[in-house]
Design a protein around this motif. Structure first.
Motif, PDB file in Angstrom:
ATOM      1  N   GLU A 436       2.132  -8.104  10.922  1.00  0.00           N
ATOM      2  CA  GLU A 436       3.109  -7.031  10.747  1.00  0.00           C
ATOM      3  C   GLU A 436       2.724  -6.098   9.609  1.00  0.00           C
ATOM      4  OE1 GLU A 436       7.811  -6.374   9.532  1.00  0.00           O
ATOM      5  OE2 GLU A 436       7.150  -8.341  10.249  1.00  0.00           O
ATOM      6  N   ALA A 437       2.392  -6.687   8.453  1.00  0.00           N
ATOM      7  CA  ALA A 437       2.076  -5.858   7.289  1.00  0.00           C
ATOM      8  C   ALA A 437       0.796  -5.068   7.503  1.00  0.00           C
ATOM      9  CB  ALA A 437       1.949  -6.740   6.050  1.00  0.00           C
ATOM     10  N   GLN A 438      -0.212  -5.689   8.085  1.00  0.00           N
ATOM     11  CA  GLN A 438      -1.488  -5.000   8.310  1.00  0.00           C
ATOM     12  C   GLN A 438      -1.341  -3.896   9.350  1.00  0.00           C
ATOM     13  OE1 GLN A 438      -4.075  -5.114   6.572  1.00  0.00           O
ATOM     14  NE2 GLN A 438      -5.685  -4.172   7.812  1.00  0.00           N
ATOM     15  N   ASN A 439      -0.529  -4.130  10.373  1.00  0.00           N
ATOM     16  CA  ASN A 439      -0.294  -3.086  11.374  1.00  0.00           C
ATOM     17  C   ASN A 439       0.383  -1.877  10.749  1.00  0.00           C
ATOM     18  OD1 ASN A 439      -0.129  -2.082  14.202  1.00  0.00           O
ATOM     19  ND2 ASN A 439       2.078  -2.292  13.841  1.00  0.00           N
ATOM     20  N   GLU A 440       1.357  -2.125   9.868  1.00  0.00           N
ATOM     21  CA  GLU A 440       2.051  -1.012   9.211  1.00  0.00           C
ATOM     22  C   GLU A 440       1.143  -0.303   8.213  1.00  0.00           C
ATOM     23  OE1 GLU A 440       4.819   0.094  10.200  1.00  0.00           O
ATOM     24  OE2 GLU A 440       5.425  -1.573  11.485  1.00  0.00           O
ATOM     25  N   ALA A 441       0.241  -1.065   7.598  1.00  0.00           N
ATOM     26  CA  ALA A 441      -0.635  -0.467   6.583  1.00  0.00           C
ATOM     27  C   ALA A 441      -1.817   0.275   7.188  1.00  0.00           C
ATOM     28  CB  ALA A 441      -1.151  -1.558   5.637  1.00  0.00           C
ATOM     29  N   ILE A 466      -5.339  -4.802  24.966  1.00  0.00           N
ATOM     30  CA  ILE A 466      -6.047  -3.998  23.969  1.00  0.00           C
ATOM     31  C   ILE A 466      -5.555  -2.554  24.035  1.00  0.00           C
ATOM     32  CG2 ILE A 466      -8.082  -5.486  24.024  1.00  0.00           C
ATOM     33  CD1 ILE A 466      -9.438  -3.389  25.807  1.00  0.00           C
ATOM     34  N   GLY A 467      -5.780  -1.829  22.940  1.00  0.00           N
ATOM     35  CA  GLY A 467      -5.457  -0.407  22.914  1.00  0.00           C
ATOM     36  C   GLY A 467      -4.008  -0.086  22.621  1.00  0.00           C
ATOM     37  N   LEU A 468      -3.240  -1.023  22.112  1.00  0.00           N
ATOM     38  CA  LEU A 468      -1.849  -0.729  21.776  1.00  0.00           C
ATOM     39  C   LEU A 468      -1.776   0.264  20.618  1.00  0.00           C
ATOM     40  CD1 LEU A 468      -0.131  -4.268  21.862  1.00  0.00           C
ATOM     41  CD2 LEU A 468      -0.047  -2.481  23.625  1.00  0.00           C
ATOM     42  N   SER A 469      -0.788   1.137  20.666  1.00  0.00           N
ATOM     43  CA  SER A 469      -0.527   2.027  19.541  1.00  0.00           C
ATOM     44  C   SER A 469       0.121   1.226  18.420  1.00  0.00           C
ATOM     45  CB  SER A 469       0.393   3.162  19.963  1.00  0.00           C
ATOM     46  OG  SER A 469       1.670   2.641  20.298  1.00  0.00           O
ATOM     47  N   GLN A 470       0.203   1.836  17.241  1.00  0.00           N
ATOM     48  CA  GLN A 470       0.873   1.155  16.132  1.00  0.00           C
ATOM     49  C   GLN A 470       2.321   0.837  16.498  1.00  0.00           C
ATOM     50  OE1 GLN A 470       1.983   3.377  12.503  1.00  0.00           O
ATOM     51  NE2 GLN A 470       0.889   1.800  11.320  1.00  0.00           N
ATOM     52  N   SER A 471       3.004   1.771  17.148  1.00  0.00           N
ATOM     53  CA  SER A 471       4.394   1.567  17.535  1.00  0.00           C
ATOM     54  C   SER A 471       4.527   0.443  18.563  1.00  0.00           C
ATOM     55  CB  SER A 471       4.979   2.861  18.094  1.00  0.00           C
ATOM     56  OG  SER A 471       6.288   2.659  18.559  1.00  0.00           O
ATOM     57  N   ALA A 472       3.634   0.447  19.561  1.00  0.00           N
ATOM     58  CA  ALA A 472       3.678  -0.602  20.588  1.00  0.00           C
ATOM     59  C   ALA A 472       3.362  -1.965  19.988  1.00  0.00           C
ATOM     60  CB  ALA A 472       2.705  -0.269  21.713  1.00  0.00           C
ATOM     61  N   ARG A 474       3.990  -2.795  16.890  1.00  0.00           N
ATOM     62  CA  ARG A 474       5.183  -3.158  16.117  1.00  0.00           C
ATOM     63  C   ARG A 474       6.206  -3.851  17.025  1.00  0.00           C
ATOM     64  NH1 ARG A 474       6.856   1.740  14.597  1.00  0.00           N
ATOM     65  NH2 ARG A 474       5.499   1.687  12.752  1.00  0.00           N
ATOM     66  N   THR A 475       6.428  -3.285  18.206  1.00  0.00           N
ATOM     67  CA  THR A 475       7.368  -3.886  19.160  1.00  0.00           C
ATOM     68  C   THR A 475       6.889  -5.273  19.580  1.00  0.00           C
ATOM     69  OG1 THR A 475       8.032  -1.714  19.998  1.00  0.00           O
ATOM     70  CG2 THR A 475       8.435  -3.608  21.428  1.00  0.00           C
ATOM     71  N   ARG A 496      17.716  -7.315  10.076  1.00  0.00           N
ATOM     72  CA  ARG A 496      18.263  -6.530   8.974  1.00  0.00           C
ATOM     73  C   ARG A 496      17.157  -5.775   8.247  1.00  0.00           C
ATOM     74  NH1 ARG A 496      21.759 -10.114  10.423  1.00  0.00           N
ATOM     75  NH2 ARG A 496      23.983  -9.945   9.914  1.00  0.00           N
ATOM     76  N   ARG A 497      16.089  -6.456   7.890  1.00  0.00           N
ATOM     77  CA  ARG A 497      15.040  -5.764   7.128  1.00  0.00           C
ATOM     78  C   ARG A 497      14.348  -4.689   7.964  1.00  0.00           C
ATOM     79  NH1 ARG A 497       9.848  -7.543   7.994  1.00  0.00           N
ATOM     80  NH2 ARG A 497       9.594  -9.424   9.249  1.00  0.00           N
ATOM     81  N   TRP A 498      14.289  -4.870   9.289  1.00  0.00           N
ATOM     82  CA  TRP A 498      13.744  -3.830  10.156  1.00  0.00           C
ATOM     83  C   TRP A 498      14.744  -2.703  10.391  1.00  0.00           C
ATOM     84  CZ3 TRP A 498      12.263  -8.159  14.079  1.00  0.00           C
ATOM     85  CH2 TRP A 498      11.051  -8.742  13.703  1.00  0.00           C
ATOM     86  N   LYS A 499      15.996  -2.926  10.005  1.00  0.00           N
ATOM     87  CA  LYS A 499      17.093  -1.979  10.207  1.00  0.00           C
ATOM     88  C   LYS A 499      17.334  -1.694  11.692  1.00  0.00           C
ATOM     89  CE  LYS A 499      18.698   0.677   7.228  1.00  0.00           C
ATOM     90  NZ  LYS A 499      19.058   1.839   6.355  1.00  0.00           N
TER      91      LYS A 499
END
Length: 562
Positions: A436-441, A466-472, A474-475, A496-499
């Motif tokens: 999660e953290a590496q994908n966001e970073a 393969i080939g997922l976007s950052q948003s995909a 994340r999901t 909660r932390r993801w809001k």
């Protein structure tokens, strides 16, 4: 007895009958020797007794009904009646246990439900740790042993602060001071809540100090039940992941990714080879930190408290359809897709070809369990309202399988239960933290795929495409956390932390109605298992119980909007 964090504790506050001696037939007073406590001098003069005191800090006290029956609660609710998952979209507790009001958005300072003991228990434990740190220099033991126990106390204290931060956001930082009733409590700093960033910074520093002084492993008979360097770094990873999340905004994703990678680089942990048996295996190399129980020490037994009514169980934590629907459908060895009620192939056979973690977590109609198949259908299903003990029939149509040991009895389990560990932290969480953290970073790079696919492979799931976007990605990671960590006290904090709680926690609490047709087939209809589910913005943080505000003469600031 063993000196450990099992339920066979050495009680440091002994409840003993006081013996009263009359000093003289002619004297009109009693000379009473108190025996209900152990003195400071006794603890500081006996190194074994002091270490027992430290070990007992892994536990707390029972502060409300149905909380750790027969035992003392640990860092989490663990195997108590209502699991923390039963105030999320994972489950409902079949007979309430002070959970339904939270589902329905009725949480308030005056009515905190099962969430009402976190503040007081945490600060009680923090004070107990501060006391031990204050007196340890007077204890006769080697310098190296003192340093190890100091590190252990800092870990325990940090765990309590982490629990406060993730529930209340801003907390009061007590430092090393031990407060007494005789102290002047007019000091405003005693009630000042820190910022989230200040709290995170303090607890992370404590965990770093703890990690430096803790052993890589323990050599006792229960090595995973006391703090290690890996446990301190794993807790740091969790806290920094929270800190980087949208609700907190108190650190960076890069920092969170590095914290998780530090645990991975220890080389001390690996994934257990079987997801279902992991939760029955106290010595698994996946477990970083756990709580153990002892056979014969009475506590809430999972098998009877969560079992289906047809087997003599009490239903307990009953999974919601919301969670069931999150398990993917495996189409072939390379492809898995989200379950979709609008897909007729899915809807007609909703329990076919699902993520194997579904079968390891949830008992559903047709599941093979013990000596027969589960029958939640009507009419006539043994585990439905048409079965025996129908007051214990699941309101959702499902029962809990995760953590359950089928070798243990459901009926009269009291002297044989207790063989499962309660896992506070495990390696799969660290891999998920890193992904999660590496994908966001940095986006979905190869290391993100590797971390997630290790977990999916262990479960018997295909790799992510393969080939997922950052948003995909994340999901995908959010779904992976939902199913991998189900019922392990993560979902409440993740949404909660993801809001995203305004979405997930405002969805109805769905269950299933299964009707058996004359030809033996089944018809499936979603239903609302618990009405009135509601979540408001203020519920992102828990309210401080009103009694705590009153005890401070109103100086302690309440959580926002309560």
């Amino acid at each position: 007895m063993k000196r450990n964090i099992k339920n066979t504790y050495i009680w440091l506050t002994l409840i003993v009958c006081m013996t009263v001696f009359l000093s003289s037939c002619n004297e009109d007073f009693l000379d009473v020797t108190t025996t209900d406590r152990i003195s400071d001098d006794a603890i500081t003069s006996d190194s074994s007794l002091f270490e027992d005191y430290v070990i007992n800090r892994y536990m707390g006290v029972k502060l409300q009904d149905k909380e750790a029956e027969g035992t003392n609660p640990g860092f989490g609710r663990g195997f108590e009646y209502a699991l923390w998952g039963s105030i999320t979209d994972e489950a409902i507790y079949n007979s309430d246990d002070n959970t339904w009001a939270i589902h329905r958005g009725l949480l308030s300072p005056e009515a905190t439900g099962i969430a009402g003991t976190l503040w007081s228990r945490s600060y009680r434990s923090i004070r107990e740790c501060n006391y031990a740190l204050q007196i340890i220099e007077n204890v006769p033991m080697s310098a190296s042993r003192k340093q190890m126990l100091i590190a252990e106390l800092k870990f325990i204290r940090a765990f309590r602060y982490h629990d406060l931060i993730r529930n209340y956001g801003t907390v009061v930082l007590m430092g090393d001071k031990v407060y007494y009733l005789s102290d002047n409590l007019t000091d405003e700093s005693l009630f000042k809540r820190s910022t989230i960033a200040e709290g995170i910074t303090y607890v992370v520093s404590q965990l770093e100090e703890a990690a430096a002084g803790l052993p890589a492993s323990n050599t006792s008979a229960w090595p995973l039940g006391r703090a290690t360097k890996g446990a301190a770094l794993a807790l740091k990873s969790r806290l920094l992941l929270y800190a980087a999340s949208p609700l907190y905004g108190a650190s960076s994703w890069e920092t969170a990714a590095k914290a998780a990678k530090d645990v991975m680089d220890l080389g001390s942990y690996s994934l257990h080879n079987n997801y279902q048996s992991l939760f029955l295996t106290p010595s698994s190399n996946e477990i970083i930190f756990e709580r153990l129980y002892v056979i014969g020490a009475r506590h809430v037994c999972l098998e009877i408290s969560n079992g289906a009514n047809g087997y003599g169980g009490w239903a307990g934590n009953t999974p919601l359809q919301n969670l069931v629907d999150s398990y993917e459908v495996v189409e072939d060895e390379n492809t898995a897709v989200p379950f979709d009620w609008n897909n007729s192939a899915h809807a007609s056979k909703p329990y076919t070809d699902r993520d194997p973690r579904f079968y390891a977590t949830i008992l559903y109609n047709g599941a093979t369990y013990r000596d027969r198949q589960v029958e939640t259908f009507t009419p006539g299903g043994q585990d439905s309202k048409d079965g025996k003990d129908n007051w214990n029939t699941s309101k959702t149509g499902y029962y809990l399988r995760k953590f359950i040991d089928e070798k243990l009895p459901i009926n009269n389990p009291w002297d044989v239960a207790g063989t499962q560990p309660w896992i506070y932290m495990r390696y799969a969480e660290i891999l998920l933290n890193y992904a999660e953290a590496q994908n966001e970073a940095a986006g979905p790079d190869a290391s993100v795929y590797s971390a997630i696919n290790q977990i999916r492979s262990r479960a018997g799931m295909p790799d992510l495409p393969i080939g997922l976007s950052q948003s995909a990605m994340r999901t995908a990671i959010q779904r992976e956390r939902q199913v991998e960590l189900a019922f392990e006290e993560h979902r409440f904090y993740d949404v909660r932390r993801w809001k995203i709680a305004m979405d997930t926690e405002n969805q109805p609490a769905y269950g299933i109605t299964i009707t058996k047709n004359a030809d033996g087939t089944f018809a499936y209809t979603r239903k609302v298992a618990l009405d009135g589910r509601k979540f408001e913005e203020k519920h992102y943080w828990l309210p401080i119980p009103l009694a705590e505000i009153q005890a401070s003469n109103g100086k302690l600031q309440q959580s926002p909007n309560y």
